[in-house]
Design an enzyme around this catalytic site. Sequence first.
Site, short mmCIF file in Angstrom:
data_model
loop_
_atom_site.label_atom_id
_atom_site.label_comp_id
_atom_site.label_asym_id
_atom_site.label_seq_id
_atom_site.Cartn_x
_atom_site.Cartn_y
_atom_site.Cartn_z
N ARG A 294 -3.83 -10.33 4.54
CA ARG A 294 -4.07 -10.40 3.09
C ARG A 294 -2.85 -9.82 2.38
NH1 ARG A 294 -6.20 -7.21 -1.10
NH2 ARG A 294 -7.59 -8.33 -2.56
N LYS B 269 0.82 -1.21 0.00
CA LYS B 269 0.00 0.00 0.00
C LYS B 269 0.86 1.26 0.00
CE LYS B 269 -4.08 -2.02 0.11
NZ LYS B 269 -4.92 -2.13 1.29
#
Length: 286
Positions: free
Chosen positions: A265, A231
């Site tokens: 995840r 991210k």
Amino acid sequence: MNASPSPSVPPAGSAGQDLLRTLVGRPIPAVMGVLNITPDSFSDGGQFIAPEQALERARAMIAAGVDIIDIGAESTRPYTGAKAVTAEDELARLRPVLAGLVALGVPVSIDSMKTEVVQFALDQGAVIANDVWGLQRDAAMAPLIAARGVPVIVMHNRDSVDPAIDIVADMKAFFLRSLDIAAKAGVARESIVLDPGIGFGKTAEQSMIALARLRDLDIFGLPILVGASRKRFIASVSPSEPKERLAGSIAAHLIAAQRGARIIRTHDVAETLQALWVAHAIESKQ
């Protein structure tokens, strides 16, 4: 749109809850591998659109020890630039892949905010629903989840970023709304996993605050999933492109695990599992 369960597919009932208990009851967090069959996902868009490429990727994750494979056919990239697609678009991408993916034998999660798509995936053998709008975008989603009795991942999201808000308070309020929707639809509380939505509707600072204060979500008494993989907040600390963020992703996921996350995840299954097991081994020597 028909959100009722297919007559040929019985509700999962307690089997779904048993699966979730097994996944979150292991010594280390369960690892969910990302499988994007999209042209525009922020990290690996276009790499796994062809069915055989997608299945090859899934086999590699299984060989690495993945616990769940999360397949998505619409980019929900947590920044600007994602192109909305129709349910028909998602289904067209999923149809050539999903049955073969399920046949590989690892639990499959469907990453979609559309009831029609989730219903199709459950009919094909997916066993977990992953809704990036936390049951708050498609009114038929919660009734479908209730009817099928499958686990559902309820992710925090926002339409826009607001640097001025208390992001943890916002997450708590969002989850209260989601849990109310779930309860009214008859979704078993034991089937729900909460996801703080790292990067979604958040500044880089807010994403880091969400991770640092993950224990604040313990008030709900539900398992937490964290997906910090590649991210953008990582680049705010150490400038990098998505595929250069493995170390930062692992750092974030280890902190998440220390703060109680039970599912991680990730795009990088083998490396994440190694990090989690080594951290666990070290901590067990105390």
